[in-house]
Design an enzyme around this catalytic site. Structure first.
Site, PDB file in Angstrom:
ATOM      1  CE  LYS A 126      -4.562  -1.452   1.715  1.00  0.00           C
ATOM      2  NZ  LYS A 126      -4.214  -3.195   2.328  1.00  0.00           N
TER       3      LYS A 126
ATOM      4  CD  GLU B 130     -10.969   4.774   1.766  1.00  0.00           C
ATOM      5  OE1 GLU B 130     -10.095   5.686   1.328  1.00  0.00           O
ATOM      6  OE2 GLU B 130      -9.752   3.980   0.645  1.00  0.00           O
TER       7      GLU B 130
ATOM      8  CB  SER C 124      -0.119  -8.161  -1.543  1.00  0.00           C
ATOM      9  OG  SER C 124      -0.821  -9.185  -0.382  1.00  0.00           O
TER      10      SER C 124
HETATM   11  C1  LIG Z   1      -5.550  -3.741   1.942  1.00  0.00           C
HETATM   12  C2  LIG Z   1      -4.905  -5.227   1.219  1.00  0.00           C
HETATM   13  C3  LIG Z   1      -5.334  -6.348   0.429  1.00  0.00           C
HETATM   14  C4  LIG Z   1      -6.332  -5.785  -0.361  1.00  0.00           C
HETATM   15  O1  LIG Z   1      -5.929  -4.773  -1.098  1.00  0.00           O
HETATM   16  P1  LIG Z   1      -5.833  -4.363  -2.605  1.00  0.00           P
HETATM   17  O2  LIG Z   1      -6.032  -3.206  -3.205  1.00  0.00           O
HETATM   18  O3  LIG Z   1      -6.718  -5.271  -3.411  1.00  0.00           O
HETATM   19  O4  LIG Z   1      -4.552  -5.153  -2.970  1.00  0.00           O
HETATM   20  C5  LIG Z   1      -4.290  -6.968  -0.088  1.00  0.00           C
HETATM   21  N1  LIG Z   1      -2.534  -7.203   0.796  1.00  0.00           N
HETATM   22  C6  LIG Z   1      -2.390  -6.832   2.174  1.00  0.00           C
HETATM   23  C7  LIG Z   1      -0.814  -7.357   2.476  1.00  0.00           C
HETATM   24  C8  LIG Z   1      -3.472  -5.810   2.456  1.00  0.00           C
HETATM   25  O5  LIG Z   1      -3.021  -4.586   2.966  1.00  0.00           O
END
Ligand SMILES: *Cc1c(COP(=O)(O)O)cnc(C)c1O
Length: 402
Positions: free
Chosen positions: A98, A120, A386
């Site tokens: 993010k 948000e 992610s």
């Molecule tokens: C917020 C988040 C997501 C989901 O958000 P996307 O916009 O779909 O990427 C996925 N993995 C992690 C670690 C997150 O913090």
């Protein structure tokens, strides 16, 4: 750096009208028009400036820690009979992808002369990433968060406050993410001149989905270069990512959409099962509708009321999906799978034991589908990890003991 690459003529990127196929657009109240129009006319121009790209690149390198490693997971590869690489977004500052987007947007906000930032947040991950970059730039930061989420996510609320942000409770509706988003939009309408709204995923009115995808596209740009160096071929057989709103997936897919030989695999949260009534598998269950100013697939009742999503991972708990993904789904370019809570927990425990990496529960959804792909030993597979699992420890511990 390729964040401003020309995508005109692509079947999968946004068109001049702000649409991906029949999805996207900017369904905004009239009062919001000047803000969104300012962004729409300026975002690509600003993102193309060499000085902007230099500043973005330097912060990604020295502050975030990019490029994130592309790691060949040997024991995981052995288990699934393919060459599996993990794109280590979990190693970024603040623990997930993010921050790529919030760094990009705060630099853009500064160039637009904005003094005040709003955002948000649901689980608080985007709120923390926004509070972080506001501290870094010395800008005022206000984060809207549902009061139910404020109770559930106390550590992230504390982090935001420590970083100097003001957290405002959204007390309407279900008091969760969609209500926080409504409050943020209301704030933006009331403060059109000095405020920039940092949206946390590839959702919202055009140009947000494209802008956020471009900031996250550093992920696939790096993957191509890293694969080239490690294997001699920059094109893998598969790229896999989990999808909440869809920003880590959009970043992972961005520079592969035109390479039809690369399979794009998106994994949504099935919760307790797609048809259990406790799910967030939006592309499977959704119908076309408008949420947060964008036309997309969304979980709704017969009369168009939003159905509350359910997932064990807070980051995937969104009733819609970005318009780019709705189009990748409908056009068949993307393969959309879903993973249940239990499957994802098992995949997370497996990664811990096989590779010594504790993934975020969201990322574990992507890992959970390795078993369903018909992989060959020669297949190169890239999974976007992610985020890291520190924030999910309580859930992991609770379920280990079950
Ligand atoms: C917020 C988040 C997501 C989901 O958000 P996307 O916009 O779909 O990427 C996925 N993995 C992690 C670690 C997150 O913090």
């Amino acid at each position: 750096m390729n964040i401003a690459v020309n995508t005109k003529g692509s079947k999968y990127h946004v068109n001049e009208k702000g649409y991906y196929g029949r999805f996207g657009g900017a369904y905004i109240p009239e009062m919001l028009y000047p803000n969104v129009e300012e962004l729409r006319t300026k975002y690509l121009e600003i993102m193309s400036e060499p000085s902007f790209q230099q500043e973005f690149e330097a912060l990604l390198r020295d502050y975030v820690g990019r490029p994130s490693p592309l790691y060949l997971a040997k024991r995981l590869s052995e288990k699934y009979g393919a060459q599996i690489y993990l794109k280590r977004e979990d190693l970024n500052h603040t623990g997930a992808h993010k921050i790529n987007n919030t760094i990009g947007q705060i630099l853009l906000a500064k160039r637009l002369g904005k003094k005040r930032i709003i955002a948000e947040t649901g689980a608080g991950q985007h709120g923390v990433a926004t509070a972080t970059v506001c501290a870094l730039m010395g800008l005022e930061c206000i984060v809207y968060m549902g009061s139910v989420d404020i109770q559930r996510q106390a550590p992230n609320v504390a982090r935001m406050k420590m970083l100097g942000a003001e957290v405002i409770a959204a007390t309407s509706g279900s008091q969760t993410l969609k209500d926080a988003t409504n409050e943020a939009i209301r704030d933006w309408i009331n403060n059109p001149v000095d405020t920039h709204y940092i949206i946390g995923s590839v959702v919202g009115p055009h140009p947000y989905p494209d802008m956020v995808a471009r900031f996250q596209s550093v992920i696939s740009e790096e993957i191509r270069a890293q694969l080239k160096e490690k294997t001699g071929n920059e094109l893998p057989a598969y790229v896999i990512a989990c999808v909440g709103g869809g920003s880590n997936a959009a970043g992972t897919f961005f520079h592969f959409t035109e390479e039809e030989g690369v399979k794009l695999v998106a994994v949504e949260a099935a919760g307790q099962g797609v048809h259990s009534g406790y799910s967030a598998a939006t592309s499977q269950l959704g119908k076309i509708g408008v949420i947060h100013a964008s036309k997309t697939l969304l979980m709704q009742t017969e009369d168009g009321q939003i159905v509350e999503p359910h997932s064990i991972s807070a980051g995937l708990d969104y009733p819609g999906v970005g318009p780019m993904h709705a189009h990748l789904y409908e056009s068949g370019r993307g393969l959309f799978l879903n993973a249940t809570d239990d499957e994802s927990l098992q995949a997370a425990y497996e990664l811990c034991r096989l590779e010594g990496i504790i993934p975020a529960l969201e990322s574990a959804h992507a890992l959970a589908k390795l078993k369903e792909l018909e992989l060959k030993p020669s297949d190169v597979v890239v999974v976007c990890l992610s985020g890291r699992g520190d924030k999910d420890l309580e859930t992991y511990i609770k379920n280990l003991q079950k």
